[in-house]
Design a protein around this motif. Structure first.
Motif, PDB file in Angstrom:
ATOM      1  N   ARG A 107      30.291  43.342  37.708  1.00  0.00           N
ATOM      2  CA  ARG A 107      31.057  44.297  36.905  1.00  0.00           C
ATOM      3  C   ARG A 107      30.797  45.716  37.391  1.00  0.00           C
ATOM      4  N   ASP A 183      45.210  43.368  41.784  1.00  0.00           N
ATOM      5  CA  ASP A 183      45.259  42.786  40.432  1.00  0.00           C
ATOM      6  C   ASP A 183      44.303  41.599  40.374  1.00  0.00           C
ATOM      7  N   PRO A 184      43.008  41.838  40.176  1.00  0.00           N
ATOM      8  CA  PRO A 184      42.033  40.746  40.241  1.00  0.00           C
ATOM      9  C   PRO A 184      42.245  39.662  39.189  1.00  0.00           C
ATOM     10  N   GLU A 185      42.695  40.025  37.995  1.00  0.00           N
ATOM     11  CA  GLU A 185      42.863  39.019  36.941  1.00  0.00           C
ATOM     12  C   GLU A 185      43.978  38.041  37.284  1.00  0.00           C
ATOM     13  N   VAL A 186      45.121  38.550  37.738  1.00  0.00           N
ATOM     14  CA  VAL A 186      46.221  37.682  38.123  1.00  0.00           C
ATOM     15  C   VAL A 186      45.840  36.847  39.347  1.00  0.00           C
ATOM     16  N   GLU A 188      42.866  35.848  40.241  1.00  0.00           N
ATOM     17  CA  GLU A 188      41.952  34.777  39.829  1.00  0.00           C
ATOM     18  C   GLU A 188      42.695  33.671  39.103  1.00  0.00           C
ATOM     19  N   ALA A 189      43.681  34.034  38.283  1.00  0.00           N
ATOM     20  CA  ALA A 189      44.465  33.035  37.559  1.00  0.00           C
ATOM     21  C   ALA A 189      45.271  32.156  38.515  1.00  0.00           C
ATOM     22  N   VAL A 194      38.194  35.276  43.808  1.00  0.00           N
ATOM     23  CA  VAL A 194      37.982  36.717  43.701  1.00  0.00           C
ATOM     24  C   VAL A 194      36.522  37.093  43.951  1.00  0.00           C
ATOM     25  N   ARG A 195      35.594  36.371  43.342  1.00  0.00           N
ATOM     26  CA  ARG A 195      34.176  36.719  43.489  1.00  0.00           C
ATOM     27  C   ARG A 195      33.699  36.502  44.921  1.00  0.00           C
TER      28      ARG A 195
END
Length: 309
Positions: A107, A183-186, A188-189, A194-195
């Motif tokens: 984070r 857009d990391p959230e999208v 990852e989805a 991502v990590r």
């Protein structure tokens, strides 16, 4: 003798004035023939720094660049003290710092805390190692402010090899890393790791920082890994034009800095940082004017619409 070394003495033994030390192009052609390694190193660094800098800006990592550079400085200073390859020491220090930031700083808040801890630790170690080193003072100074004019063939081999690794890694992860950065959230989805990409990029960033430390020194890494990309982002948001402009700006700063430093006794770093800053300033002004012009267009259209009504 070559720029950046203590040679600011006229033939009659009198010291040169300050402007003659900064800008003096006597025997410039003869000196130019001696720095082909330096020009090649500058081109490699401009290319890698410009490309890596795009993701540094996209992922908001300028602070991480500075943190890694401190551990890279410590690694280079340790290598200098032990009498081993300085480039290898710098790379080891950079990779250790990058791995720590990538693993512990998932984070943003954690990442900044880790960087804040690593920076003084690395700087303290570097100062300790340099204080224990009893060799030439120029070697100590070069780690902090760079010594591209003195790039030799073995060091050039390290620089080329490291640059190739960075460029190959970027070519492999460019598209998914761009998606994860935007857009990391999208991402990852949709199954993008991502990590893993974040850790991989931190290691690539560590290698790029180690390159920069060898060229412009630990104190001025941001001038090549942040400023060119930040300048490019001021004038374009195109995913194609942004990295192109970033590389062009980094190349201009590096090659221009080398060519200017060649005619003076001043180290290369002030020239590179000044050129980078001037490029950024020009792009910022151009971006502001373009934004102001875009803001006026809707207002005029509204006025014409109101007049027709």
């Amino acid at each position: 003798m070559i720029a950046g070394w203590p040679l600011a003495v006229l033939a009659d033994g009198e010291d040169r004035g300050i402007w003659q030390q900064i800008f003096n192009f006597e025997d410039y052609g003869d000196l130019l023939a001696l720095v082909h390694n330096s020009l090649l190193a500058g081109a490699l660094l401009g290319l890698t720094g410009g490309l890596v800098g795009v993701f540094v800006i996209m992922r908001d990592l300028p602070f991480a660049v500075h943190g890694i550079s401190e551990l890279s400085f410590a690694g280079a200073a340790a290598a200098l003290l032990l009498g081993v390859n300085i480039v290898a020491g710098s790379i080891v220090g950079s990779l250790l710092a990058a791995a720590a930031i990538g693993i512990l700083g998932v984070r943003a808040r954690d990442r900044n805390s880790i960087i804040g801890i690593l920076m003084p630790f690395g700087l303290g170690l570097g100062v300790l190692f340099l204080s224990l080193y009893k060799g030439r003072a120029a070697n100590k100074f070069g780690i902090l402010t760079g010594q591209i004019i003195a790039v030799d063939t073995p060091q050039m081999a390290w620089l080329v090899g490291t640059s190739v690794v960075v460029l190959i890694a970027l070519a492999i992860v460019w598209r998914p890393l761009t998606f994860a950065s935007a857009d990391p959230e999208v991402a990852e989805a949709r199954g993008v790791p991502v990590r893993a990409l974040s850790l991989a990029f931190m290691l690539v960033l560590g290698l790029a920082v180690a390159l920069c430390v060898q060229i412009v020194g630990a104190l001025l890494v941001l001038a090549l890994l942040v400023t060119p990309a930040a300048a490019a982002a001021r004038v374009t948001a195109s995913p194609v034009l942004l990295p192109v402009l970033s590389v062009v700006f980094a190349l201009v700063a590096m090659e221009g800095g080398i060519l200017l430093a060649l005619g003076s006794t001043v180290p290369i770093s002030p020239y590179v940082t000044t050129l980078s800053f001037l490029i950024y300033l020009g792009c910022r002004l151009a971006g502001s004017r373009r934004a102001a012009g875009s803001a006026r267009i809707p207002a005029s259209e509204r006025q014409r619409s109101a007049a027709r009504v």
